[in-house]
Enzyme design. Structure first.
Site, PDB file in Angstrom:
ATOM      1  N   LYS A  33       0.849  -1.201   0.000  1.00 60.28           N
ATOM      2  CA  LYS A  33       0.000   0.000   0.000  1.00 60.28           C
ATOM      3  C   LYS A  33       0.880   1.246   0.000  1.00 60.28           C
ATOM      4  O   LYS A  33       1.744   1.402   0.862  1.00 60.28           O
ATOM      5  CB  LYS A  33      -0.912   0.008   1.228  1.00 60.28           C
ATOM      6  CG  LYS A  33      -1.814   1.237   1.305  1.00 60.28           C
ATOM      7  CD  LYS A  33      -2.876   1.087   2.374  1.00 60.28           C
ATOM      8  CE  LYS A  33      -2.451   1.561   3.738  1.00 60.28           C
ATOM      9  NZ  LYS A  33      -2.312   3.015   3.879  1.00 60.28           N
ATOM     10  N   ASP A  60      -3.383   4.276  -2.063  1.00 58.86           N
ATOM     11  CA  ASP A  60      -4.301   4.736  -1.008  1.00 58.86           C
ATOM     12  C   ASP A  60      -4.267   6.259  -0.933  1.00 58.86           C
ATOM     13  O   ASP A  60      -3.677   6.835  -0.022  1.00 58.86           O
ATOM     14  CB  ASP A  60      -3.864   4.095   0.318  1.00 58.86           C
ATOM     15  CG  ASP A  60      -4.691   4.540   1.512  1.00 58.86           C
ATOM     16  OD1 ASP A  60      -5.832   5.013   1.309  1.00 58.86           O
ATOM     17  OD2 ASP A  60      -4.202   4.414   2.646  1.00 58.86           O
ATOM     18  N   LYS A  62      -7.242   8.098  -1.344  1.00 60.98           N
ATOM     19  CA  LYS A  62      -8.578   8.513  -0.859  1.00 60.98           C
ATOM     20  C   LYS A  62      -9.092   9.741  -1.603  1.00 60.98           C
ATOM     21  O   LYS A  62      -9.306  10.806  -1.016  1.00 60.98           O
ATOM     22  CB  LYS A  62      -8.530   8.803   0.643  1.00 60.98           C
ATOM     23  CG  LYS A  62      -8.098   7.616   1.492  1.00 60.98           C
ATOM     24  CD  LYS A  62      -8.180   7.953   2.983  1.00 60.98           C
ATOM     25  CE  LYS A  62      -7.735   6.818   3.867  1.00 60.98           C
ATOM     26  NZ  LYS A  62      -6.304   6.505   3.798  1.00 60.98           N
ATOM     27  N   ASP A  65     -13.394  14.690  -4.380  1.00 56.65           N
ATOM     28  CA  ASP A  65     -13.418  15.955  -5.121  1.00 56.65           C
ATOM     29  C   ASP A  65     -14.673  15.935  -5.987  1.00 56.65           C
ATOM     30  O   ASP A  65     -15.501  15.035  -5.859  1.00 56.65           O
ATOM     31  CB  ASP A  65     -12.129  16.061  -5.964  1.00 56.65           C
ATOM     32  CG  ASP A  65     -11.662  17.503  -6.132  1.00 56.65           C
ATOM     33  OD1 ASP A  65     -12.504  18.342  -6.516  1.00 56.65           O
ATOM     34  OD2 ASP A  65     -10.478  17.795  -5.894  1.00 56.65           O
ATOM     35  N   THR A 119     -11.710   6.334  10.616  1.00 53.30           N
ATOM     36  CA  THR A 119     -11.862   5.781  11.973  1.00 53.30           C
ATOM     37  C   THR A 119     -11.383   6.765  13.035  1.00 53.30           C
ATOM     38  O   THR A 119     -11.614   6.558  14.214  1.00 53.30           O
ATOM     39  CB  THR A 119     -11.092   4.456  12.114  1.00 53.30           C
ATOM     40  OG1 THR A 119      -9.832   4.609  11.485  1.00 53.30           O
ATOM     41  CG2 THR A 119     -11.837   3.315  11.490  1.00 53.30           C
TER      42      THR A 119
HETATM   43  O1  C5P Z   1       1.026   0.125  11.323  1.00 52.71           O
HETATM   44  P1  C5P Z   1      -0.421  -0.209  11.167  1.00 52.71           P
HETATM   45  O2  C5P Z   1      -0.686  -1.672  10.908  1.00 52.71           O
HETATM   46  O3  C5P Z   1      -1.250   0.339  12.301  1.00 52.71           O
HETATM   47  O4  C5P Z   1      -0.828   0.565   9.833  1.00 52.71           O
HETATM   48  C1  C5P Z   1      -2.092   0.502   9.315  1.00 52.71           C
HETATM   49  C2  C5P Z   1      -2.208   1.210   7.989  1.00 52.71           C
HETATM   50  O5  C5P Z   1      -3.582   1.276   7.678  1.00 52.71           O
HETATM   51  C3  C5P Z   1      -1.697   2.647   7.947  1.00 52.71           C
HETATM   52  O6  C5P Z   1      -1.231   2.874   6.613  1.00 52.71           O
HETATM   53  C4  C5P Z   1      -2.925   3.463   8.218  1.00 52.71           C
HETATM   54  O7  C5P Z   1      -2.884   4.740   7.624  1.00 52.71           O
HETATM   55  C5  C5P Z   1      -3.991   2.621   7.537  1.00 52.71           C
HETATM   56  N1  C5P Z   1      -5.345   2.820   8.053  1.00 52.71           N
HETATM   57  C6  C5P Z   1      -5.696   2.629   9.378  1.00 52.71           C
HETATM   58  N2  C5P Z   1      -6.989   2.799   9.784  1.00 52.71           N
HETATM   59  C7  C5P Z   1      -7.907   3.151   8.923  1.00 52.71           C
HETATM   60  C8  C5P Z   1      -7.593   3.329   7.593  1.00 52.71           C
HETATM   61  C9  C5P Z   1      -6.286   3.153   7.175  1.00 52.71           C
HETATM   62  O8  C5P Z   1      -4.842   2.296  10.184  1.00 52.71           O
HETATM   63  N3  C5P Z   1      -9.140   3.255   9.328  1.00 52.71           N
END
Ligand code: C5P
Length: 233
Positions: A33, A60, A62, A65, A119
């Site tokens: 990602k 990713d 997002k 627009d 979230t």
């Molecule tokens: O290090 P970790 O496993 O927490 O990273 C999770 C990834 O998922 C990061 O790139 C974060 O930006 C992304 N993400 C998240 N929660 C969300 C959406 C995306 O942690 N709701």
């Protein structure tokens, strides 16, 4: 072609660091990602390098627009050759349909998924922007809108996945971040699920960042997570 269900988040702003981590992983075991920080720092060139190394990429960014702008951005992502791209469901029906239609015309069609609610937003944040009620209600409504507009799926927490799987059916793709094996540091994540828990909740793809990127042996960490996912089936 294998269909790895783990998507490793390359959360860094540096090309060498990203390529170094990718070099320690395996395209047969995971996808990658690329988010706003890395893409803004390195541009599409790095995405091409990762794909040349055999990885499929979830871009990713997002998009959110006006419909034409999002449609054109999605087409650009498709031309780049990424495997998955995302938009904000809060962009509304016209924007979601424009994104879907734009990808309907391309040769290499990436999967198109929507972020429902970030979230990071809590009840109070929603009230302040005029959205009454519980975050979960908005997530359910926006996921259903995304499905109605012909998107392939949504990004959601594993806690939301089970409910969305029940209401939206088996073919709607659920991508879940916030994954931690039991006993591993949660860092800044609150509502985490284990890899096996996410699979049981109905997740198709698991976004995993630090548990892999910070491991002494990222490939071994991946294999261990995959084993845990397999044990849930
Ligand atoms: O290090 P970790 O496993 O927490 O990273 C999770 C990834 O998922 C990061 O790139 C974060 O930006 C992304 N993400 C998240 N929660 C969300 C959406 C995306 O942690 N709701």
């Amino acid at each position: 072609m294998t269909d790895p269900r783990i998507i490793v988040a390359l959360d860094c702003g540096d090309r060498d660091q990203a390529l170094n981590l990718a070099g320690r992983l395996d395209p047969g075991l995971c996808r990658l990602k690329v988010g706003k920080e890395l893409f803004t720092s390195t541009g599409p060139g790095l995405v091409r390098e990762l794909m040349a190394a055999g990885f499929e990429v979830f871009l990713d960014l997002k998009f959110h627009d006006i419909p034409t702008t999002v449609a054109q951005a999605c087409k650009a992502a498709a031309r780049l050759g990424v495997w998955m791209v995302n938009v904000h469901a809060l962009g509304g029906r016209k924007m979601l349909q424009a994104a879907r239609d734009a990808l309907g015309q391309v040769a290499h069609r990436p999967k198109l998924v929507a972020v429902t609610l970030l979230t990071s937003l809590e009840r109070g944040d929603l009230a302040e922007i005029g959205l009454r009620g519980e975050p979960a209600e908005h997530v359910a409504r926006l996921a259903s809108l995304a499905q109605d507009c012909g998107l392939d799926g949504v990004v959601c927490s594993a806690q939301e996945a089970a409910g969305l799987r029940r209401t939206l059916g088996l073919s709607f793709c659920l991508v879940t971040p916030g994954i931690r094996t039991a006993g591993v540091a949660r860092d800044d994540q609150n509502r985490v699920a284990t890899p096996a828990g996410a699979v049981r909740a109905g997740a198709d793809y698991l976004v995993i960042g630090r548990q892999v990127s910070r491991a002494a042996d990222p490939r071994a960490a991946l294999v261990a997570i995959q084993r845990e996912m397999d044990s849930a089936n």
